[in-house]
Design a protein around this motif. Sequence first.
Motif, PDB file in Angstrom:
ATOM      1  N   GLY A 115      16.994  -2.724  -3.428  1.00  0.00           N
ATOM      2  CA  GLY A 115      15.735  -1.989  -3.366  1.00  0.00           C
ATOM      3  C   GLY A 115      15.896  -0.649  -2.665  1.00  0.00           C
ATOM      4  O   GLY A 115      15.363   0.375  -3.112  1.00  0.00           O
ATOM      5  N   LYS A 119      15.482   3.288  -4.254  1.00  0.00           N
ATOM      6  CA  LYS A 119      14.680   4.345  -3.633  1.00  0.00           C
ATOM      7  C   LYS A 119      15.529   5.599  -3.401  1.00  0.00           C
ATOM      8  O   LYS A 119      15.057   6.734  -3.585  1.00  0.00           O
ATOM      9  N   ALA A 307       0.652  -7.690  -6.061  1.00  0.00           N
ATOM     10  CA  ALA A 307       0.371  -6.449  -6.789  1.00  0.00           C
ATOM     11  C   ALA A 307      -0.630  -5.587  -6.016  1.00  0.00           C
ATOM     12  O   ALA A 307      -1.365  -6.059  -5.133  1.00  0.00           O
ATOM     13  N   TRP A 308      -0.643  -4.309  -6.380  1.00  0.00           N
ATOM     14  CA  TRP A 308      -1.584  -3.369  -5.768  1.00  0.00           C
ATOM     15  C   TRP A 308      -3.010  -3.758  -6.149  1.00  0.00           C
ATOM     16  O   TRP A 308      -3.329  -3.986  -7.300  1.00  0.00           O
ATOM     17  N   ARG A 315      -3.398   1.005 -11.718  1.00  0.00           N
ATOM     18  CA  ARG A 315      -2.261   0.932 -10.788  1.00  0.00           C
ATOM     19  C   ARG A 315      -1.886  -0.527 -10.511  1.00  0.00           C
ATOM     20  O   ARG A 315      -0.716  -0.864 -10.376  1.00  0.00           O
ATOM     21  N   SER A 319       1.703  -2.493 -11.404  1.00  0.00           N
ATOM     22  CA  SER A 319       2.498  -3.182 -10.375  1.00  0.00           C
ATOM     23  C   SER A 319       3.367  -4.282 -10.972  1.00  0.00           C
ATOM     24  O   SER A 319       4.344  -4.726 -10.355  1.00  0.00           O
ATOM     25  N   SER A 322       6.962  -3.544 -10.926  1.00  0.00           N
ATOM     26  CA  SER A 322       7.626  -3.382  -9.630  1.00  0.00           C
ATOM     27  C   SER A 322       8.657  -4.495  -9.423  1.00  0.00           C
ATOM     28  O   SER A 322       8.352  -5.680  -9.647  1.00  0.00           O
ATOM     29  N   THR A 324       9.745  -5.795  -6.721  1.00  0.00           N
ATOM     30  CA  THR A 324       9.277  -6.742  -5.697  1.00  0.00           C
ATOM     31  C   THR A 324       8.274  -7.726  -6.278  1.00  0.00           C
ATOM     32  O   THR A 324       8.346  -8.936  -6.038  1.00  0.00           O
ATOM     33  N   ARG A 326       7.848  -8.485  -9.496  1.00  0.00           N
ATOM     34  CA  ARG A 326       8.494  -9.338 -10.512  1.00  0.00           C
ATOM     35  C   ARG A 326       9.331 -10.429  -9.851  1.00  0.00           C
ATOM     36  O   ARG A 326       9.369 -11.578 -10.322  1.00  0.00           O
TER      37      ARG A 326
END
Length: 436
Positions: A115, A119, A307-308, A315, A319, A322, A324, A326
């Motif tokens: 991760g 980034k 999720a967000w 959004r 998510s 993402s 994280t 998944r």
Amino acid sequence: MSRRPGRWELLEHDSDPVPGSPELVEDEAGDYQTLASTIAAQARRLRALAEPDTALKGDYAEVLRKDMNELAADLDKIDDRFSKVAGQLRLFKPALETARTATKSALDDAVEADGTLNKEKAAEAEAAAAEPDKPPTRPDLEPTPGEQALANARTACRAALSEFEDAASTIARAIREAADDDMKDPTGWKKFFKDAWEFTVKALRHISDIAMYAGILLAFAALLIPGVNFFAVLLIAGLISLAANTILAATGNGSWSNVAFDIIGLATLGVGRIGVQIARLGRSATLARAARPAARAARTSAFQRTAWNGGRGIRGALSRFSPTVRTAMRTAHDDVINAARARPLAEYKPSFMGAARGMFDSTAAAYADDLAKLRGEFPGLIPTFRHEVGLNVMRGAAAGSWGVGGTQLTLKGMQYVDEHTQPSPSEVSLVSGGTR
């Protein structure tokens, strides 16, 4: 507990590099130790029977005492083998636990490092897009924090695997050495036939009968005592009977039909064991099938939790892509499936109907009873093909085994009646004298 799910490719492995169950290893060690204790007890009984103050009388007594002591000595060697194997398996359990813990920790570090690496790559791409003509400030050979963390995780994984392989090799070598004790027949075939053949023939016949009756009694006991596995004892009894009957038939003192019955009995025992393995794998797949709705619900719950904005809105919907999110969804789904697969067999309480469903085999009856309970718990559940095939194989093997046992008992009974209804020599002489 077997192969653990996860992103093992980050550690350069296709799947879990340390599969296995420490609990199963401990169970196997306990089984070996129990068998060793049983053999040791039998050796003590043989030595007690061989004492001069026992009730053994006659010309064969000394030969029998000697043979008992020699057999007890051989049993001591077997006891020593099994005890050493049990000890080594107990050493293997902590090594396996340590390796699994270390590799799982390395996997967690690798996932976190991946991760971070993603980034860093995203930040470099944004910087390059913003100032395309600016040269990179980081030397090519200098690793980023994410790259260094991933390398450290892989190093830790390799170190744990190397330590585990060394421990496993040492334990395997110790087990092989425990079995290499050159145990041999102390009497030799020549002396065996020359000095005690008549007694040995009688002893072999008694051994064959005892092994057959013991197998039938143990099969009955298995129906009455749930959770007790007599497979090893039944196998030993069958092999002893087969060896005794083969020697008797080869020397003209027995029938080859008895050998055939023993072979069929052992074959059905082996087929039943194969059926257990097939049913176990099929049952695991059936449980996974039954757990799919719960697994999907757990995956949805994990998405909403990670999720967000609970997955609401654009959004929130995005998510789902993402890593994280998944990972959380996949982990929640797999945890439910794995928990279902690991579900123990339902407790089986002996009953006539339950035994009949399993063709009077305790293991088959337990699996049949468990399947009935699963169908009640999950309406409309369709067991997997392997699940049903394994159960049917166990039933067929049990039917064949009971058929062989019944046939042997019938033949033994006919032989007994025939031997005890033959006229005595005096009766033959009387009849002959009366006809003159």
